[in-house]
Scaffold this active site. Sequence first.
Site, short mmCIF file in Angstrom:
data_model
loop_
_atom_site.label_atom_id
_atom_site.label_comp_id
_atom_site.label_asym_id
_atom_site.label_seq_id
_atom_site.Cartn_x
_atom_site.Cartn_y
_atom_site.Cartn_z
N ASP A 10 0.85 -1.19 0.00
CA ASP A 10 0.00 0.00 0.00
C ASP A 10 0.89 1.24 0.00
O ASP A 10 2.09 1.16 0.27
CB ASP A 10 -0.92 0.01 1.23
N CYS A 73 -4.59 -1.12 -1.71
CA CYS A 73 -4.68 0.31 -1.98
C CYS A 73 -5.75 0.51 -3.04
O CYS A 73 -5.65 -0.05 -4.13
CB CYS A 73 -3.34 0.84 -2.47
N THR A 75 -6.47 3.18 -4.78
CA THR A 75 -5.97 3.93 -5.93
C THR A 75 -5.12 3.04 -6.83
O THR A 75 -5.26 3.08 -8.06
CB THR A 75 -5.14 5.14 -5.45
N CYS A 183 -10.41 4.18 1.10
CA CYS A 183 -8.95 4.20 1.24
C CYS A 183 -8.60 3.32 2.44
O CYS A 183 -9.28 3.41 3.47
CB CYS A 183 -8.45 5.63 1.46
N HIS A 185 -6.31 3.48 4.53
CA HIS A 185 -5.92 4.23 5.74
C HIS A 185 -7.15 4.55 6.61
O HIS A 185 -7.03 4.70 7.83
CB HIS A 185 -5.25 5.55 5.36
#
EC number: 5.1.1.3
Length: 260
Positions: A10, A73, A75, A183, A185
């Site tokens: 990630d 991840c 993205t 996301c 995170h």
Amino acid sequence: MSKLPIGIFDSGVGGTSIWKEIHSLLPNENTIYLADSKNAPFGPKGKDIIVKLSIKNTELLLSKNCKLIVVACNTATTNAIDYLRKTYKVPFIGIEPAIKPAALQTKTNAIGILATKGTLSSALFSKTSGLFASNINVVEQVGEGIVELIESGKLYSDEMTALLKLYLNPMIDANIDYLVLGCTHYPYLMPLLIDLLPNHVKIIDSGEAVARQAKAVLTKHRLLNAQNTNPKLQFFTNGNPDVMQSVLDKKYHQIDYLDF
């Protein structure tokens, strides 16, 4: 082959939220986690750079003989996973915002999506949103600054709280009943989100689904490591190891700096 590790990468420490779900479901598996914190967040960088970073991280994991790679991840998944699957023989598992369950279950006909710019502007996100959420009010919000605060050790800071209030208030005004975290995170924001959102708003992330998919793929390819009772759990970061330690259980103490 079954004794080889699962590789996970990630743009920083966020994907450890995915690693935790995988380790919980598959406790016998050896794992290698890469935190590309030096390049976090991937979101604003543009497709070409995101693909290059994904190739770099994939090839490092392949050099360590990983049998399966989890692109932890949103993205990187939305921008690079098609290329990775065409280029490398190892199985890949990606992650994307869980729009479908939110869209199917909403009672207020409004859902919120908090994600990075790279995810919200991707073709895959647009396709998924069009398939499942075309008839509901989708309040999209780029979580600008969130990853940077987490990566700098400011998860529970006043700055973070102020930023989240700014991002969540339009969603609350739109009467959302689901918030989709786009996301890896963002699951670490859960205590803050629960405090800031109305009680009826449910929060969805993709961690459990990714872990179940990892098990299914390993089973299909006969790569499950069922006999291992003392798995090797390796964590590498090109950022500050203390930041990763702050989101991991203290018993997973072996975090190594690696310049990659």
